[in-house]
Scaffold this active site. Structure first.
Site, PDB file in Angstrom:
ATOM      1  N   CYS A  17       0.816  -1.200   0.000  1.00  0.00           N
ATOM      2  CA  CYS A  17       0.000   0.000   0.000  1.00  0.00           C
ATOM      3  C   CYS A  17       0.847   1.246   0.000  1.00  0.00           C
ATOM      4  CB  CYS A  17      -0.928   0.017   1.214  1.00  0.00           C
ATOM      5  SG  CYS A  17      -0.080  -0.364   2.744  1.00  0.00           S
ATOM      6  N   GLY A  44      -1.116   0.211  -4.702  1.00  0.00           N
ATOM      7  CA  GLY A  44      -2.192  -0.667  -4.269  1.00  0.00           C
ATOM      8  C   GLY A  44      -3.495  -0.262  -4.908  1.00  0.00           C
ATOM      9  N   ASN A 118       1.745   0.741   6.022  1.00  0.00           N
ATOM     10  CA  ASN A 118       2.386   0.132   4.858  1.00  0.00           C
ATOM     11  C   ASN A 118       3.471  -0.795   5.364  1.00  0.00           C
ATOM     12  OD1 ASN A 118       3.686  -0.471   2.430  1.00  0.00           O
ATOM     13  ND2 ASN A 118       4.884   1.399   2.470  1.00  0.00           N
ATOM     14  N   GLY A 119       3.361  -2.082   5.066  1.00  0.00           N
ATOM     15  CA  GLY A 119       4.381  -3.028   5.480  1.00  0.00           C
ATOM     16  C   GLY A 119       3.783  -4.317   5.998  1.00  0.00           C
ATOM     17  N   TYR A 260      11.064  -1.859  -9.223  1.00  0.00           N
ATOM     18  CA  TYR A 260       9.707  -1.922  -9.748  1.00  0.00           C
ATOM     19  C   TYR A 260       8.701  -1.001  -9.074  1.00  0.00           C
ATOM     20  CZ  TYR A 260       5.117  -3.962 -10.848  1.00  0.00           C
ATOM     21  OH  TYR A 260       3.819  -4.140 -11.223  1.00  0.00           O
TER      22      TYR A 260
END
Length: 476
Positions: A17, A44, A118-119, A260
């Site tokens: 995310c 996301g 996030n994670g 990426y």
């Protein structure tokens, strides 16, 4: 094929995310958060949410869908205030459903609290079990709710103190934005797995976000990376900074941000992602030259690397694929006959550029191996005489437990096959993955990165049996 199956068919790693936090007096912070999330949409595409505080109350709107699907002028209007956090989600712990959408909002004895995460915590099962044993109920299967509930019960007079008390119990990747009734906090884990930056807004106030590109979208100046283990508080007083935990002795930044995930205009670890990707392509050209006529990328993240490869190899660069940038982000499922077309829904080959050519194809990664073969067939059907595949990272042979959904061991083609077997499976004329040393030289850093998906050497002890939906059974 449901939505989860459809996205697994796309041979790409998926990030969990993106998060954002804003303090902007006299501004429409909900609308600002919307545009910040829009700039983070690539991180996301499953769910999105925005929470806003006005000094007394926190209001929240969230749902499953893309940012532009979840938010309208009608549902942004009831979100007034000076403080906001936002979240756009790809699930790594917990399934894709509205129950797991973020931010999470709870009422605590210290007032309302909203959290965006996030994670991925590698000890999520342990800390979750501790909460349940203390009689604390949980309503979702996300480790982010575990973080929220731990904060609600943590000791301390301020939210900074409560964060500092809770952080030593969290092991793994966490970039957080927290919203209280009168402030926003941004915090990053001491290993620095994923990016989080803060900048000054031109009209006063500050913003924090997963990528610098989102901050520039909001007009931020004086942007800097939030340090590992640091808490930054955005409020009507000056920006406050607290080093809650010392940075880990060995930092573990995610290499895939360069390869990426991040937008090419983002800055990560002081490096412009676009330039790193160009250097990755140049390193590939040095490691794996081949007689060919043309260099093409698999768009979009591989485009800078293809430019770098072509320049270093002295070969022409051109487009070989046209990408439908929206087909992978729709929630309308294709018919059976269209689904059989596979990657042709997302890519079309340009016959005029490919006919009779010996083609070098640059791609950023091969994860499950589902799309590389169909892409090669598209090129051959378009008349390419030879197809040589070059990948800008080493083979991904190990899953990630730090917030990147790469699947399990059995899903990873590089875990199941040798290089020659992969080449034959994909049906390309040659296949080369950039070496680990070549990748790190191209990034320009000797250490400080997590490369566990390539090496199997994890920066933290992990449970390799852990699955993304491991908490779902009890909540089914």
């Amino acid at each position: 094929m449901n939505h989860n199956e459809q996205r697994r068919a796309l041979d790409r790693p998926h990030h969990e995310c993106g998060v954002i936090g804003i303090y902007a007096p006299h501004e429409d912070v909900a609308r600002m958060a919307f545009f910040g999330l829009y700039a983070l949409q690539h991180r996301g595409q499953e769910a999105a949410g925005i929470a806003v505080a006005d000094g007394q109350t926190i209001r929240l709107h969230k749902d499953v869908g893309l940012v532009a699907q979840v938010f309208t002028p009608h549902n942004l209007a009831p979100l007034p205030g000076h403080y906001a956090i936002g979240h756009t989600r790809y699930s790594t712990t917990g399934s894709s459903n509205a129950r797991n959408a973020q931010p999470f909002l709870i009422e605590t004895r210290h007032g309302p609290l909203a959290v965006a995460h996030n994670g991925n915590l590698v000890n999520a099962a342990e800390v979750r079990r501790g909460l349940l044993e203390r009689g604390i109920g949980l309503s979702t299967s996300s480790d982010s709710e575990v973080i929220t509930m731990m904060l609600a019960g943590a000791p301390g007079e301020t939210w900074e103190e409560r964060l500092q008390a809770a952080m030593p119990r969290w092991r793994g990747a966490y970039c957080l934005t927290l919203l209280t009734r009168d402030g926003v906090l941004a915090v990053r884990d001491p290993w620095g797995f994923h990016p989080l930056s803060v900048g000054r807004l031109p009209g006063g106030g500050h913003a924090a976000a997963s990528e610098t590109g989102a901050l520039r979208t909001l007009g931020c100046e004086a942007i800097r990376e939030i340090k590992p283990g640091e808490i930054v508080t955005l409020s009507n007083s000056a920006l406050r900074v607290r080093q809650a935990l010392p940075p880990a002795p060995a930092l573990a930044r995610c290499t895939f941000e360069h390869i990426y995930f991040s937008r090419p205009d983002s800055v990560w670890d002081g490096l412009t992602v676009q330039q790193v990707r160009v250097r990755l392509g140049e390193a590939l050209a040095a490691e794996a030259p081949v007689d060919a006529d043309l260099v093409i990328p698999v768009p979009d993240s591989s485009t800078p690397a293809a430019i770098g490869y072509a320049r270093a190899a002295g070969l022409p660069y051109n487009d070989g694929f046209i990408k439908n940038r929206y087909i992978g982000r729709t929630f309308i499922q294709p018919t059976d006959s269209l689904r059989q077309q596979g990657v042709a829904l997302k890519f079309l080959a340009l016959e005029e550029n490919l006919r009779g050519q010996r083609v070098i194809v640059i791609d950023d990664s091969i994860v499950r191996g589902n799309t590389s073969g169909p892409l090669v067939r598209l090129l051959r059907d378009a008349g390419a005489r030879e197809v040589h595949l070059r990948i800008t990272c080493p083979p991904i042979a190990h899953p990630c437990f730090m917030g990147v959904d790469m699947g399990n061991y059995q899903d990873l083609i590089a875990h199941r096959m040798t290089l020659d077997e992969m080449r034959d499976h994909i049906d390309c004329d040659s296949l080369h993955f950039l070496s680990l040393d070549g990748m790190l030289r191209a990034i320009g850093r000797e250490g400080g990165y997590c490369n566990a998906c390539f090496t199997g050497i994890y920066p933290l002890e992990v449970d390799v049996t852990q699955t993304k939906t491991g908490f779902e059974q009890a909540l089914a």
